[in-house]
Design an enzyme around this catalytic site. Structure first.
Site, PDB file in Angstrom:
ATOM      1  N   ASP A  54       0.841  -1.194   0.000  1.00  0.00           N
ATOM      2  CA  ASP A  54       0.000   0.000   0.000  1.00  0.00           C
ATOM      3  C   ASP A  54       0.879   1.248   0.000  1.00  0.00           C
ATOM      4  OD1 ASP A  54      -1.815   2.015   0.355  1.00  0.00           O
ATOM      5  OD2 ASP A  54      -2.529   1.355   2.321  1.00  0.00           O
ATOM      6  N   GLU A 133      31.976   8.746   3.704  1.00  0.00           N
ATOM      7  CA  GLU A 133      32.496   8.547   5.058  1.00  0.00           C
ATOM      8  C   GLU A 133      31.378   8.928   6.019  1.00  0.00           C
ATOM      9  OE1 GLU A 133      35.891  11.099   5.263  1.00  0.00           O
ATOM     10  OE2 GLU A 133      37.118   9.851   3.927  1.00  0.00           O
ATOM     11  N   GLU A 135      29.670   9.257   9.354  1.00  0.00           N
ATOM     12  CA  GLU A 135      29.960   9.286  10.785  1.00  0.00           C
ATOM     13  C   GLU A 135      28.671   9.067  11.584  1.00  0.00           C
ATOM     14  OE1 GLU A 135      33.618  12.504  10.272  1.00  0.00           O
ATOM     15  OE2 GLU A 135      31.617  13.175  10.856  1.00  0.00           O
ATOM     16  N   GLU A 190      36.056   9.098  16.093  1.00  0.00           N
ATOM     17  CA  GLU A 190      36.094  10.444  15.533  1.00  0.00           C
ATOM     18  C   GLU A 190      36.418  11.480  16.616  1.00  0.00           C
ATOM     19  OE1 GLU A 190      36.117  12.598  13.234  1.00  0.00           O
ATOM     20  OE2 GLU A 190      36.188  11.283  11.496  1.00  0.00           O
ATOM     21  N   GLU A 197      33.572   6.480  12.929  1.00  0.00           N
ATOM     22  CA  GLU A 197      33.531   6.442  11.469  1.00  0.00           C
ATOM     23  C   GLU A 197      34.026   5.086  10.995  1.00  0.00           C
ATOM     24  OE1 GLU A 197      35.096   9.822   9.217  1.00  0.00           O
ATOM     25  OE2 GLU A 197      36.213   8.402   7.975  1.00  0.00           O
ATOM     26  N   HIS A 246      31.169  12.967   4.294  1.00  0.00           N
ATOM     27  CA  HIS A 246      32.037  13.435   3.211  1.00  0.00           C
ATOM     28  C   HIS A 246      32.012  12.394   2.098  1.00  0.00           C
ATOM     29  CE1 HIS A 246      34.490  15.393   6.713  1.00  0.00           C
ATOM     30  NE2 HIS A 246      33.332  16.004   6.501  1.00  0.00           N
ATOM     31  N   ARG A 317      40.768  21.774   4.794  1.00  0.00           N
ATOM     32  CA  ARG A 317      39.447  21.182   4.896  1.00  0.00           C
ATOM     33  C   ARG A 317      38.348  22.200   5.192  1.00  0.00           C
ATOM     34  NH1 ARG A 317      42.905  16.993   5.948  1.00  0.00           N
ATOM     35  NH2 ARG A 317      42.112  14.876   5.609  1.00  0.00           N
ATOM     36  N   GLU A 334      36.478  15.503  -2.932  1.00  0.00           N
ATOM     37  CA  GLU A 334      35.714  15.190  -1.716  1.00  0.00           C
ATOM     38  C   GLU A 334      34.739  16.333  -1.436  1.00  0.00           C
ATOM     39  OE1 GLU A 334      36.486  14.584   3.114  1.00  0.00           O
ATOM     40  OE2 GLU A 334      38.082  15.297   1.793  1.00  0.00           O
ATOM     41  N   ARG A 336      32.337  17.925   1.122  1.00  0.00           N
ATOM     42  CA  ARG A 336      32.335  17.800   2.567  1.00  0.00           C
ATOM     43  C   ARG A 336      31.020  18.239   3.222  1.00  0.00           C
ATOM     44  NH1 ARG A 336      37.010  16.902   4.937  1.00  0.00           N
ATOM     45  NH2 ARG A 336      36.525  18.174   6.783  1.00  0.00           N
TER      46      ARG A 336
END
Length: 445
Positions: A54, A133, A135, A190, A197, A246, A317, A334, A336
């Site tokens: 449904d 990645e 976390e 982490e 992670e 990330h 970063r 990457e 982030r």
């Protein structure tokens, strides 16, 4: 039935491993894992795609007068859960696409949407490889079983036992994942207490999205079996780092990574730079997809390693997009900003579609910003034309509604239902009186 038939192999394995029940899994528009469970006598019917459910009872699917939906299994996703529920009887699972009664793909199926974007990339000669990645936090439970935000340890980044008391739970999660076909590459504590992670090998976009969904289910299940609560909520604790997802990405053509060009400065191809340009150009437009909760924007604030500045870098970063140092076949970018509460099918589709648009239009990402953006003055940011992500879910939805590319990608059904659900979430939030407000204002005013 031929033994080389994937359906026959599944039925043979189910019998050999004493699988009594099969879960037909799918996700709703908001990324919540759902399933219809059938006993062994219905396995053949389930694998033939003849199990109906449904759809009107699922968030963002269909109205009650259009409720009949069918589950079309992807045979390659069949796995048997390592644990048993009753004695020696086991439970298997297969991930499904959602189909209309006439057999056509349901417009509200997130997995089918990702398949369409993957097909668009294939028309241009590209295959996306992605590696997230994701976390998460592990918290204690009260005696009643209700989760708390009390951590089980006082560990920090890469800490070991006895400080990191979650190591045994992480190890059990890894064992379960590997038994379900994952290639786990690394696991560690982490930055924040209780935060973890586990990284698994990058893969084709659809497999990666399936893996994220399975990963979240396994983490929560194993934590619960150990008396803990696992959460992928982006920012469950004030004053410490939140949880991100990330996402590393590379495009391949004819088996070769097209992000590498060793003849250019930095060894990044123009295809890679244009892909980055697409991500930066559309980041505000897809932010509500990769960061879909009110709580997501408690993580996206300066000072906690979460990116808020729409820029890219080859070193630090703080920007939205980072290019890791690895080159050759491992060249990748990457992104982030995503967090692990997102619908992985919609999020990966949005990233890929934005990157493809950058390639199609030759979007220039500008020079890399290799200074710490968090420490820049407002004037420096303006000089470098560094824009910011939306500051809350409402502003992110405004940007999504302005993005023609994201609306086209999502299609009318998913776009309308996603925005409506998230507007309702925001409206509920702004009407709520929080403990912070009581503490700050009650005695003063």
């Amino acid at each position: 039935m031929a033994k080389d038939d994937p359906k026959a192999r599944i039925l043979e394995r189910a019998e050999r491993e004493k699988v009594k029940f099969m879960r037909l899994q799918f996700t709703d528009i908001l990324g919540v894992l759902k399933n219809v469970e059938v006993p062994d006598r219905q396995f053949e019917q389930a694998l033939d795609g003849r199990i109906m459910f449904d759809g009107s009872s699922i968030e963002g699917f269909v109205r009650i007068e259009e409720s009949d939906m069918f589950l079309k299994p992807d045979f390659s996703t069949f796995q048997v859960f390592p644990w048993s529920y009753t004695g020696s009887e086991r439970v298997g699972r297969v991930i499904c696409d959602i189909a209309n009664p006439d057999g056509s793909a349901f417009a509200g199926c997130p997995r089918s949407l990702l398949k369409r974007v993957i097909a668009l990339a294939a028309e241009r000669g590209y295959v996306l490889k992605a590696g997230p990645e994701a976390e998460f936090f592990l918290f204690q439970r009260k005696g009643s079983g209700e989760p708390t935000t009390d951590t089980h340890d006082s560990g920090g980044y890469f800490d070991l036992t006895p400080v990191d008391l979650g190591e045994d739970v992480r190890r059990e999660i890894i064992l379960v994942l590997e038994q379900m076909g994952f290639h786990v590459e690394a696991a560690h504590h982490e930055v924040a207490p209780g935060q973890h992670e586990i990284d698994f090998r990058y893969d084709d976009a659809l497999i990666t999205a399936d893996n994220v969904s399975t990963f979240r289910f396994v983490v929560k299940n194993v934590a619960n079996r150990n008396g803990l609560h696992a959460t992928f909520m982006p920012k469950p604790v004030f004053g410490v780092n939140g949880s991100g997802m990330h996402t590393h990405q590379s495009l391949f053509a004819k088996g070769k990574n097209v992000f590498i060009d060793d003849k250019r400065d930095g060894e990044l191809s123009t295809t890679c730079l244009h892909y980055i340009g697409g991500l930066l150009r559309h980041a505000k437009g897809f932010c509500a997809i990769t960061n879909p909760l009110v709580n997501s924007y408690k993580r996206l604030v300066p000072g906690y390693e979460a990116p808020t500045a729409i820029a890219w870098s080859t070193r630090n970063r703080s920007p939205l997009v980072r290019v890791p140092a690895a080159r050759g076949a491992m060249t990748r970018i990457e992104l982030r900003m995503p967090d692990p509460s997102c619908n992985p099918y919609l999020a990966i589709a949005a990233m890929l579609r934005a990157g493809l648009d950058g390639i199609e239009k030759g979007l220039d990402p500008g020079p890399p910003v290799n200074k710490n953006i968090y420490r820049m003055s407002h004037r420096e940011r303006r000089h470098l034309r560094i824009d910011e992500l939306p500051g809350n879910l409402s502003k992110a939805l405004d940007e999504l509604e302005k993005s023609a590319l994201m609306q086209e990608m999502l299609g009318d059904h998913i776009f309308d239902h996603f925005v409506a659900a998230k507007r309702a979430e925001w409206d509920s939030y702004i009407r709520h009186v929080s403990p912070w407000e009581i503490e700050r204002y009650l005695n003063t005013y």
